[in-house]
Design an enzyme around this catalytic site. Sequence first.
Site, PDB file in Angstrom:
ATOM      1  N   CYS A 191      -0.796   2.378  16.325  1.00 20.97           N
ATOM      2  CA  CYS A 191      -1.283   1.848  15.354  1.00 20.97           C
ATOM      3  C   CYS A 191      -1.894   0.093  15.807  1.00 20.97           C
ATOM      4  O   CYS A 191      -2.867  -0.140  16.342  1.00 20.97           O
ATOM      5  CB  CYS A 191       0.029   1.417  14.377  1.00 20.97           C
ATOM      6  SG  CYS A 191      -0.327  -0.050  12.478  1.00 20.97           S
ATOM      7  N   HIS A 224       1.476   6.465  12.561  1.00 19.92           N
ATOM      8  CA  HIS A 224       2.506   6.818  13.693  1.00 19.92           C
ATOM      9  C   HIS A 224       3.102   7.266  14.169  1.00 19.92           C
ATOM     10  O   HIS A 224       3.634   7.858  12.886  1.00 19.92           O
ATOM     11  CB  HIS A 224       3.487   5.306  12.860  1.00 19.92           C
ATOM     12  CG  HIS A 224       3.376   4.178  12.346  1.00 19.92           C
ATOM     13  ND1 HIS A 224       4.059   3.198  13.228  1.00 19.92           N
ATOM     14  CD2 HIS A 224       2.371   3.482  11.058  1.00 19.92           C
ATOM     15  CE1 HIS A 224       2.869   1.752  13.071  1.00 19.92           C
ATOM     16  NE2 HIS A 224       2.628   2.477  11.899  1.00 19.92           N
ATOM     17  N   GLU A 242       5.825   8.437  15.592  1.00 15.91           N
ATOM     18  CA  GLU A 242       7.008   8.050  15.695  1.00 15.91           C
ATOM     19  C   GLU A 242       7.345   8.301  13.956  1.00 15.91           C
ATOM     20  O   GLU A 242       9.098   8.569  13.531  1.00 15.91           O
ATOM     21  CB  GLU A 242       7.693   6.329  15.669  1.00 15.91           C
ATOM     22  CG  GLU A 242       7.726   5.532  14.960  1.00 15.91           C
ATOM     23  CD  GLU A 242       6.452   5.255  15.043  1.00 15.91           C
ATOM     24  OE1 GLU A 242       5.641   3.714  14.633  1.00 15.91           O
ATOM     25  OE2 GLU A 242       5.579   5.774  15.796  1.00 15.91           O
TER      26      GLU A 242
END
Length: 203
Positions: A79, A185, A187
């Site tokens: 990011c 992202h 994750e």
Amino acid sequence: MITVIDYGAGNLFSVEKAFSAIGAEVCVSERSVDLTSADKIVLPGVGAFGDCMTRLNASGLVPLLKERIAEGVPLLGICVGLQILFEGSEESPDVQGLGLLRGHVKKISAKNKKIPHMGWNAVHIAENYKGSGLLKNIPDASYVYFVHSYHAVPSDPSMISSTCCYGEEITASIASKHIMATQFHPEKSGKIGLAMIRNFANC
């Protein structure tokens, strides 16, 4: 050991949890000793470009981070962690980025679209990056999770490894030798994101 840099500007728990989920040895740390011993480095970032750079500079880790990258240690930016790899941003025009990559960060110019660009979107993998690096075994047009208002515009477009469409073509990820970074992202991107996390851990 994969060291996630804790400089007070990242979604650290989710990143750590993602690496732990694939069985990688990971630590979240603000200590220079953990950056020095890291086999791989993750540079997260959320919020504004200027705030992230202020916090990172205040951490005192910038010279060591640049030294480790110069040594060839693999780096994953996430990011705003992607954005601050570049020279600067329209978001914070008086703040210098790390300058590890040439180029600048510009605001998304998406007519009739809400800003920030938030939610799931498909990424389109550049032909020369299919089947390699962070994107190894990632199907084209896979959906990943974004939250951002700005995106990187590299001086060398060949480092753009994937894009997405949101009113305009947006840089979704970049790759330059051992530096990899995602505007989205991983994750928070389910199985596809975990596959990318695994690719980085295995690089």
